[in-house]
Design a protein around this motif. Sequence first.
Motif, PDB file in Angstrom:
ATOM      1  N   GLN A 143       0.926  -1.189   0.066  1.00  0.00           N
ATOM      2  CA  GLN A 143       0.013  -0.008  -0.006  1.00  0.00           C
ATOM      3  C   GLN A 143       0.842   1.147   0.073  1.00  0.00           C
ATOM      4  N   ALA A 144       2.136   1.277   0.713  1.00  0.00           N
ATOM      5  CA  ALA A 144       3.018   2.378   0.580  1.00  0.00           C
ATOM      6  C   ALA A 144       3.568   2.620  -0.609  1.00  0.00           C
ATOM      7  N   ALA A 145       3.856   1.410  -1.322  1.00  0.00           N
ATOM      8  CA  ALA A 145       4.604   1.562  -2.410  1.00  0.00           C
ATOM      9  C   ALA A 145       3.528   2.049  -3.605  1.00  0.00           C
ATOM     10  N   ALA A 146       2.103   1.710  -3.625  1.00  0.00           N
ATOM     11  CA  ALA A 146       1.168   2.185  -4.353  1.00  0.00           C
ATOM     12  C   ALA A 146       1.026   3.684  -4.259  1.00  0.00           C
ATOM     13  N   LEU A 147       0.918   4.064  -2.936  1.00  0.00           N
ATOM     14  CA  LEU A 147       1.047   5.338  -2.797  1.00  0.00           C
ATOM     15  C   LEU A 147       1.985   6.257  -3.517  1.00  0.00           C
ATOM     16  N   LEU A 148       3.204   5.573  -3.521  1.00  0.00           N
ATOM     17  CA  LEU A 148       4.282   6.379  -4.148  1.00  0.00           C
ATOM     18  C   LEU A 148       4.261   6.336  -5.637  1.00  0.00           C
ATOM     19  N   ALA A 149       3.678   5.178  -6.165  1.00  0.00           N
ATOM     20  CA  ALA A 149       3.398   5.180  -7.618  1.00  0.00           C
ATOM     21  C   ALA A 149       2.334   6.328  -8.100  1.00  0.00           C
ATOM     22  N   PHE A 150       1.221   6.258  -7.190  1.00  0.00           N
ATOM     23  CA  PHE A 150      -0.121   6.943  -7.493  1.00  0.00           C
ATOM     24  C   PHE A 150       0.394   8.415  -7.729  1.00  0.00           C
ATOM     25  N   VAL A 151       1.006   8.936  -6.745  1.00  0.00           N
ATOM     26  CA  VAL A 151       1.550  10.361  -6.572  1.00  0.00           C
ATOM     27  C   VAL A 151       2.804  10.770  -7.550  1.00  0.00           C
ATOM     28  N   SER A 152       3.542   9.728  -7.811  1.00  0.00           N
ATOM     29  CA  SER A 152       4.450  10.000  -8.974  1.00  0.00           C
ATOM     30  C   SER A 152       3.792   9.864 -10.373  1.00  0.00           C
ATOM     31  N   GLU A 153       3.016   9.165 -10.760  1.00  0.00           N
ATOM     32  CA  GLU A 153       2.210   9.073 -11.979  1.00  0.00           C
ATOM     33  C   GLU A 153       1.548  10.490 -12.266  1.00  0.00           C
ATOM     34  N   GLU A 154       2.246  10.972 -13.360  1.00  0.00           N
ATOM     35  CA  GLU A 154       1.432  12.433 -13.949  1.00  0.00           C
ATOM     36  C   GLU A 154       0.148  12.253 -14.182  1.00  0.00           C
ATOM     37  N   LYS A 155      -0.031  11.125 -15.098  1.00  0.00           N
ATOM     38  CA  LYS A 155      -1.492  10.807 -15.489  1.00  0.00           C
ATOM     39  C   LYS A 155      -2.529  10.106 -14.686  1.00  0.00           C
ATOM     40  N   TYR A 156      -2.248   9.919 -13.514  1.00  0.00           N
ATOM     41  CA  TYR A 156      -3.142   9.566 -12.493  1.00  0.00           C
ATOM     42  C   TYR A 156      -4.544  10.143 -12.804  1.00  0.00           C
ATOM     43  N   GLY A 157      -5.623   9.116 -12.642  1.00  0.00           N
ATOM     44  CA  GLY A 157      -7.006   9.454 -12.533  1.00  0.00           C
ATOM     45  C   GLY A 157      -7.704   8.894 -11.843  1.00  0.00           C
TER      46      GLY A 157
END
Length: 148
Positions: free
Chosen positions: A68-82
Motif C-alpha cells: 500500500q505504501a508503494a502504491a501511494l508512491l506510484a500514484f503520487v509519482s504518476e502524472e496521468k493518475y485519474g
Amino acid sequence: MVQLDIHEILKRLPHRYPFLLVDRVEELQPNHYLRALKNVSINEPYFQGHFPDFPVMPGVLIVEALAQAAALLAFVSEEKYGENEAVYFAGIDKARFRKPVVPGDQLILLAEVSRRRGGMWQMQTTAHVGDTLVASAMLMATLRERDA
C-alpha cells in the motif's frame, strides 16, 4: 517533499477498514521514495486469532502495508493518475521477516523506486520498528485502468 494525511490516503487507495494499513505518509519524493507509518493496535481484528495468547501481526499483512505504501508512491509519482486507475500488485521477491511486530509497535514503511518502465514499477521496501528492521521485500506493481 509531499506529506499525506489519512484523508489524502483515502483519496488514493481503495482500501478501507479493516484492510487500510497506512495511517500517514511523512515524506514522499515523487519517483524516488516514501516514508509512511502504520500504528499497530491491539484492536486490530486479526489479533483475535493470530495469536490469542501472543498477538503477532501476520507477515502477509506487513507485506500488504508495504504494498500500500508503494502504491501511494506510484500514484503520487504518476502524472496521468485519474480516478479510474488503480495500482495492482504484480509480484514479490526476496521477502524476509526478521522480528515479530506486536501491538503497540509503530511500523515505519519505506519504499524506494528501483526501476520504472512504462506503467510497471519495481520498489525495494522495508519495514522498521524504531531502528530495527523487521521485514523487507522487492515489490512489483503496475498502474492500470480499473475497467481494463
